[in-house]
Motif scaffolding. Structure first.
Motif, short mmCIF file in Angstrom:
data_model
loop_
_atom_site.label_atom_id
_atom_site.label_comp_id
_atom_site.label_asym_id
_atom_site.label_seq_id
_atom_site.Cartn_x
_atom_site.Cartn_y
_atom_site.Cartn_z
N UNK A 25 2.97 6.26 -7.27
CA UNK A 25 2.18 6.32 -8.50
C UNK A 25 0.71 6.06 -8.18
N UNK A 26 -0.17 6.88 -8.72
CA UNK A 26 -1.60 6.67 -8.55
C UNK A 26 -2.14 5.76 -9.65
N UNK A 27 -1.30 5.36 -10.60
CA UNK A 27 -1.72 4.54 -11.73
C UNK A 27 -1.78 3.05 -11.41
N UNK A 28 -1.44 2.65 -10.18
CA UNK A 28 -1.42 1.24 -9.82
C UNK A 28 -2.86 0.75 -9.68
N UNK A 29 -3.22 -0.24 -10.50
CA UNK A 29 -4.57 -0.78 -10.46
C UNK A 29 -4.69 -1.96 -9.51
N UNK A 43 9.78 -4.80 -2.95
CA UNK A 43 9.13 -3.48 -2.95
C UNK A 43 10.13 -2.40 -3.34
N UNK A 44 11.38 -2.50 -2.87
CA UNK A 44 12.41 -1.53 -3.28
C UNK A 44 12.64 -1.59 -4.78
N UNK A 45 12.69 -2.80 -5.34
CA UNK A 45 12.88 -2.94 -6.78
C UNK A 45 11.70 -2.36 -7.54
N UNK A 46 10.48 -2.58 -7.05
CA UNK A 46 9.30 -2.03 -7.71
C UNK A 46 9.26 -0.51 -7.60
N UNK A 47 9.75 0.02 -6.51
CA UNK A 47 9.80 1.48 -6.35
C UNK A 47 10.70 2.09 -7.43
N UNK A 99 0.82 -1.21 0.00
CA UNK A 99 0.00 0.00 0.00
C UNK A 99 0.85 1.26 0.00
N UNK A 100 2.08 1.18 0.52
CA UNK A 100 2.96 2.35 0.50
C UNK A 100 3.42 2.72 -0.91
#
Length: 96
Positions: A31-35, A82-86, A25-26
């Motif tokens: 990005x607000x584009x995450x569906x 999560x770091x990689x996705x960031x 959720x963080x």
């Protein structure tokens, strides 16, 4: 954002599920584009590198970002994923 967590070869406890949901959720801050987010937690046979694997897939407005990490604990694997996705999200935003 729709978050789905799947555990393979074990039953995830409530603390692990809550930890994963909090971390995912963080990512909304970047990005607000995450569906949606699909998280797969599974056990592997490789004890030397760690037998806990986390695969995170984000559906971002027509694109899919994926990160997979293998560690000694699920928490560490999720943190690294999560770091990689960031990083991938920041590159995605720069591209779009």
């Amino acid at each position: 954002m729709n978050i789905q967590i799947q555990s393979v070869k074990f039953d995830a406890d409530k603390k692990l599920v809550a930890f994963v949901e909090e971390k995912i959720s963080k990512l909304n801050r970047f990005s607000e584009d995450i569906l949606s987010a699909d998280i797969t937690l599974k056990l592997d046979k490789d004890k030397e590198h760690g037998n806990k694997v986390a695969v995170l897939k984000l559906d971002v407005a027509g694109d899919i970002l994926v990160a997979e990490r293998q560690c000694k604990s699920f928490e560490e694997a999720v943190d690294l994923s999560v770091d990689a996705l960031r990083k991938q999200l920041s590159k995605y935003k720069a591209k779009v």
